[in-house]
Design a protein around this motif. Sequence first.
Motif, PDB file in Angstrom:
ATOM      1  N   ALA A   1      -3.542   5.927   7.985  1.00 18.43           N
ATOM      2  CA  ALA A   1      -3.359   7.121   7.158  1.00 18.43           C
ATOM      3  C   ALA A   1      -3.042   6.714   5.723  1.00 18.43           C
ATOM      4  O   ALA A   1      -3.564   7.292   4.763  1.00 18.43           O
TER       5      ALA A   1
ATOM      6  N   TYR B   1       0.804  -1.223   0.000  1.00 16.55           N
ATOM      7  CA  TYR B   1       0.000   0.000   0.000  1.00 16.55           C
ATOM      8  C   TYR B   1       0.830   1.262   0.000  1.00 16.55           C
ATOM      9  O   TYR B   1       0.387   2.300  -0.435  1.00 16.55           O
ATOM     10  N   SER B   2       2.042   1.172   0.550  1.00 21.18           N
ATOM     11  CA  SER B   2       2.867   2.371   0.535  1.00 21.18           C
ATOM     12  C   SER B   2       4.330   1.962   0.626  1.00 21.18           C
ATOM     13  O   SER B   2       4.642   0.805   0.821  1.00 21.18           O
TER      14      SER B   2
ATOM     15  N   SER C   1      -0.026  12.086   4.505  1.00 17.91           N
ATOM     16  CA  SER C   1      -1.013  11.264   3.806  1.00 17.91           C
ATOM     17  C   SER C   1      -2.189  12.109   3.345  1.00 17.91           C
ATOM     18  O   SER C   1      -2.679  11.957   2.229  1.00 17.91           O
TER      19      SER C   1
ATOM     20  N   GLU D   1     -23.029   7.505  -6.175  1.00 22.25           N
ATOM     21  CA  GLU D   1     -23.583   6.303  -5.577  1.00 22.25           C
ATOM     22  C   GLU D   1     -24.558   5.708  -6.584  1.00 22.25           C
ATOM     23  O   GLU D   1     -25.610   6.257  -6.847  1.00 22.25           O
TER      24      GLU D   1
ATOM     25  N   TYR E   1      -3.549  12.613  -0.446  1.00 25.85           N
ATOM     26  CA  TYR E   1      -4.929  12.321  -0.825  1.00 25.85           C
ATOM     27  C   TYR E   1      -5.637  13.564  -1.384  1.00 25.85           C
ATOM     28  O   TYR E   1      -6.497  13.454  -2.251  1.00 25.85           O
TER      29      TYR E   1
ATOM     30  N   GLU F   1      -8.568   5.956  -6.267  1.00 20.89           N
ATOM     31  CA  GLU F   1      -8.073   6.864  -5.242  1.00 20.89           C
ATOM     32  C   GLU F   1      -7.001   6.191  -4.382  1.00 20.89           C
ATOM     33  O   GLU F   1      -5.923   6.732  -4.178  1.00 20.89           O
ATOM     34  N   ARG F   2      -7.301   4.976  -3.901  1.00 22.48           N
ATOM     35  CA  ARG F   2      -6.345   4.280  -3.058  1.00 22.48           C
ATOM     36  C   ARG F   2      -5.102   3.896  -3.846  1.00 22.48           C
ATOM     37  O   ARG F   2      -3.996   3.998  -3.357  1.00 22.48           O
TER      38      ARG F   2
ATOM     39  N   ILE G   1      -6.787  -5.346   9.574  1.00 22.37           N
ATOM     40  CA  ILE G   1      -7.017  -4.308   8.560  1.00 22.37           C
ATOM     41  C   ILE G   1      -6.876  -4.995   7.214  1.00 22.37           C
ATOM     42  O   ILE G   1      -5.797  -5.483   6.885  1.00 22.37           O
ATOM     43  N   MET G   2      -7.923  -5.049   6.462  1.00 26.80           N
ATOM     44  CA  MET G   2      -7.853  -5.811   5.216  1.00 26.80           C
ATOM     45  C   MET G   2      -8.807  -5.204   4.199  1.00 26.80           C
ATOM     46  O   MET G   2      -9.935  -4.840   4.536  1.00 26.80           O
ATOM     47  N   GLU G   3      -8.335  -5.120   2.995  1.00 28.09           N
ATOM     48  CA  GLU G   3      -9.209  -4.599   1.947  1.00 28.09           C
ATOM     49  C   GLU G   3     -10.125  -5.715   1.462  1.00 28.09           C
ATOM     50  O   GLU G   3      -9.694  -6.849   1.299  1.00 28.09           O
ATOM     51  N   MET G   4     -11.393  -5.398   1.267  1.00 30.46           N
ATOM     52  CA  MET G   4     -12.340  -6.395   0.753  1.00 30.46           C
ATOM     53  C   MET G   4     -12.669  -6.020  -0.685  1.00 30.46           C
ATOM     54  O   MET G   4     -13.368  -5.043  -0.925  1.00 30.46           O
TER      55      MET G   4
ATOM     56  N   LYS H   1     -12.699   6.070   0.628  1.00 27.78           N
ATOM     57  CA  LYS H   1     -12.048   6.370  -0.651  1.00 27.78           C
ATOM     58  C   LYS H   1     -12.444   5.347  -1.729  1.00 27.78           C
ATOM     59  O   LYS H   1     -11.601   4.840  -2.465  1.00 27.78           O
TER      60      LYS H   1
ATOM     61  N   ASP I   1     -22.356  -9.858  -1.799  1.00 25.75           N
ATOM     62  CA  ASP I   1     -21.539  -9.370  -0.691  1.00 25.75           C
ATOM     63  C   ASP I   1     -22.384  -9.172   0.549  1.00 25.75           C
ATOM     64  O   ASP I   1     -22.019  -9.551   1.652  1.00 25.75           O
TER      65      ASP I   1
ATOM     66  N   THR J   1     -13.649  -0.959  -0.065  1.00 25.57           N
ATOM     67  CA  THR J   1     -14.180  -1.527   1.167  1.00 25.57           C
ATOM     68  C   THR J   1     -13.049  -2.072   2.021  1.00 25.57           C
ATOM     69  O   THR J   1     -12.169  -2.758   1.518  1.00 25.57           O
ATOM     70  N   LEU J   2     -13.093  -1.755   3.297  1.00 28.87           N
ATOM     71  CA  LEU J   2     -12.075  -2.245   4.218  1.00 28.87           C
ATOM     72  C   LEU J   2     -12.744  -2.986   5.363  1.00 28.87           C
ATOM     73  O   LEU J   2     -13.815  -2.603   5.811  1.00 28.87           O
ATOM     74  N   ALA J   3     -12.104  -4.054   5.809  1.00 25.43           N
ATOM     75  CA  ALA J   3     -12.538  -4.697   7.039  1.00 25.43           C
ATOM     76  C   ALA J   3     -11.574  -4.256   8.129  1.00 25.43           C
ATOM     77  O   ALA J   3     -10.362  -4.313   7.948  1.00 25.43           O
ATOM     78  N   ILE J   4     -12.127  -3.786   9.236  1.00 28.47           N
ATOM     79  CA  ILE J   4     -11.283  -3.265  10.316  1.00 28.47           C
ATOM     80  C   ILE J   4     -11.712  -3.902  11.625  1.00 28.47           C
ATOM     81  O   ILE J   4     -12.901  -3.956  11.936  1.00 28.47           O
TER      82      ILE J   4
ATOM     83  N   PHE K   1      -2.481   6.605  -4.461  1.00 29.37           N
ATOM     84  CA  PHE K   1      -1.651   6.926  -3.297  1.00 29.37           C
ATOM     85  C   PHE K   1      -0.286   6.271  -3.436  1.00 29.37           C
ATOM     86  O   PHE K   1       0.751   6.893  -3.226  1.00 29.37           O
TER      87      PHE K   1
ATOM     88  N   THR L   1     -11.057   0.504 -10.706  1.00 31.72           N
ATOM     89  CA  THR L   1     -12.257   0.621  -9.887  1.00 31.72           C
ATOM     90  C   THR L   1     -11.941   1.162  -8.498  1.00 31.72           C
ATOM     91  O   THR L   1     -12.836   1.369  -7.698  1.00 31.72           O
ATOM     92  N   ASN L   2     -10.674   1.366  -8.245  1.00 32.37           N
ATOM     93  CA  ASN L   2     -10.272   1.779  -6.914  1.00 32.37           C
ATOM     94  C   ASN L   2      -9.152   2.803  -7.033  1.00 32.37           C
ATOM     95  O   ASN L   2      -8.100   2.691  -6.430  1.00 32.37           O
TER      96      ASN L   2
END
Lengths: 748, 99
Positions: free
Chosen positions: B48, A110-111, A347, A368, A351, A144-145, A583-586, B75, A379, B78-81, A148, A141-142
């Motif tokens: 961050a 991620y960084s 950060s 949306e 952003y 913005e992230r 912490i995990m991206e779905m 952003k 989902d 989807t995130l699981a936290i 980064f 589809t993603n």
Amino acid sequence: MNKKGKRKRKKRSKRMLPLERVYQKRHERKLRSKVSSEKRAIYEKEDAYKETINIALAGNPNVGKSVIFNQLTGLSQTIGNWPGKTVEKMEGYLNFLGYHFNIIDLPGIYSLSTYSLEEIVSREYIISEEVDIIINVIDATNLERNLFFTFQLLELEVPMILAINQMDILRKRKIDLDFKKLEKIFKLPVLPVVAVHGTGVHQLLEEAIELVIYHHPHSHYIEGGKNKHEHLSHDYHLREESKIKIAEERSTLKFFQFPDLSSVISYGKEVELRIKDLVKLIDEYRDYFSQFNYPSRFLAIKILENDEEIIKIFNFDDKSKHIIKIAEKYRKELEDLHGEDINTIISSEIYNNIHNIIEKTVLDYTPETIKETLAEKIDHITTHSIGGYVILGLVLVGIYTFTFIVGDFLGGLVEELFMNLTIPIYATYGEDNVWVKLLWDGAMGGFFGAIGGVLVYVIPFFLIIEILQDSGYLPRAAFLMDRVMHAIGVHGKTIIPMILGFGCNVPACAGCRIMETEREKKISIALTSLVPCAAVTTVVLGLVGRYLGLGWVLFLFIINFSVILFIGRILNKVMPGESTELIMEMHDYRLPNLNVITKQTYMRSKEFIFKALPIIIVLGIVLEIMLIFNLLEPINIVLSPVTVFWLGLPIVVGVFLIYGILRKELTLVLLAILATSMGLTILELMTPIQMIVFCLVTMLYIPCFATIIIIAKQTNWKYALQISLMEIAIALLIGGAIFWGYSFFINL
Amino acid sequence: MIRSMNEKFVQKKGFGTPLIKCLTKCKKGEKTKVIGVNAGFRAKKRLANLGIVPGTTIKKKTEAPFHGPLEIIVKGSTLAIGRGLASKIIVECSEICNF
């Protein structure tokens, strides 16, 4: 194009009359020789210049780096829909347009900070001189992230191509990107890619040639430039001339001039002023810093961010240490000014910049979408607080029933075939012929045993695991199981390697790298190595399932999972430290790609066929030889206190349990071979209670040899040994308890 | 900590409702803004990098039962936290709510 043309011509020639065909062929040959001689001349000249271009694929997890890698190199790096599949960087080669490409697939991050080992390794690798150009793969589809990470890569000032993947999905959502504007902003090539279909993948290489060889960032969007083929990489004649020119220029123009992006990447005034100050200080000291390859601005930002690795660089002498002090002062000033810590400030600055770019370049953006897509509906159901668990249970049960039904049906067919073939062979050559014993009972018995007893279960098993991987269900399982996993000292992510462990423990244990801390990795590995893998499952299904019914299979699995829970709890208590948070991206669900699934299933099954089958056949022969010379006896007698006295098993299985360490399915396969050569069925060889104890011991008693090696590689030999010993102890304890408990009840 | 901060706000500005709460207190589907993250250095950095910085809009999608993790949209992804971490993310109180 060329290939296609050839294929077409061939097709046409089939339909032609014989004489016509001869003429056609002659003409073709002439034509081909002319073309090829021309081309050969070019390529021959090129060989002298033949250059290697080193490409690194970098980007966030699960954006399709490995898919692109597979498309380019034809290799089969694991792909699927969950973050963290690529555990180690993978290398592949290809020749394209006369250049040799060396492609490296990096794990997704991620960084470029120092949160995990992968980030440090990737950063050092990208900056090293081994890399000529980075392809930054971005999930459209993603955006913005993903941008980064792109912004962090830009700071490294390494030649870069932006590959925007999954454009098909984005366009389906009626959103498009303004590539022209994106190229104008980044002053670097930005290309749309649909990696699963291979669209645009080879353009990336063309672009790499433009950048690395010609130092010429090419724009696709010059007005009216469509008619003319602008690519230097395609123009063979121009290439010759420009090559000479470039050879002359090389002495002066050594590096690709990275475009000036200060307008894009600069931060707010307060931060920017301080960074510029630091850059000035670092530049004064360029002689020392230049050896690290990092650009001054990157160093300035990272020293301001208090990056541990970068501080090591600055801890050199008084002058560089002085910079650390100034950076500390600046950091304090900024933190006081914003009331936030420095990472948050930087950060949010990045952003902000990304937000500006997205506003300019994303077209037809409807924030949306009103209608819920099918993926979102699925989902919703699969993460539902009740429905989610029901589905998870169904999925796990489904894996086994599907495997059992398909495997049992095919296994029966294979067994019948073997029986039918045995009768005539016995009739013609005689049952007691030594060669029949060796080659038919031993080798072919092993072969059919492996196919009918193991392979028929392995293939449907891998197929269903691949579907799960590719659809994106695994992160949902992790989400649901997070709470439960916390009870055993790890977070939900551990469930991903554990589910993969149902297939094979070896890649699953390697997959435990996705855990963030050493402690969690160790616990995850221990638990994953206890998960019954496909081989173990086939032993259980093929023995207990076939002869005693599915209920007893369930019983064995319940024992196995209780052991996992129990061990988890103990390890949680014993290991120092605390469990971290999930912490995990779905990622969105997607329809599994049939091509990918069949290919990956094939690759995995192929590994079984080529690695296990020869071993099984050889061992089958060895077993027959040992039977003839009565060599099994001494080994079995040595093991008999454990096998016969403590576990109540027949004396013959002792040596199979030793073979089982090599590959677990051998225990069943060799048992079947023994039964055939003794002219018995397995039912006559073992009582039901013996089958249950035997299967249980096979399930638990030790990770297979390959798993032990991978555990040692991921952690250390001591830990691998500890796990092995612990599992042997548990297997003996529970196996013995069942046997003694059973005999106690019988005697009552 | 949130309680004391909220009380301060209420006293200072004279509003009757608290202004901040932690993310775990959000309802399903609620959309709010991040005020700050009250976690350690490393966790803060990680969040961050994933875009959870003050001012970001955050939408809570759903949460797993038995005090399980939260699913949030930040952003555009989807995130699981984990719940422990989510309780350290402080967000704006958009409507009247109890804390």
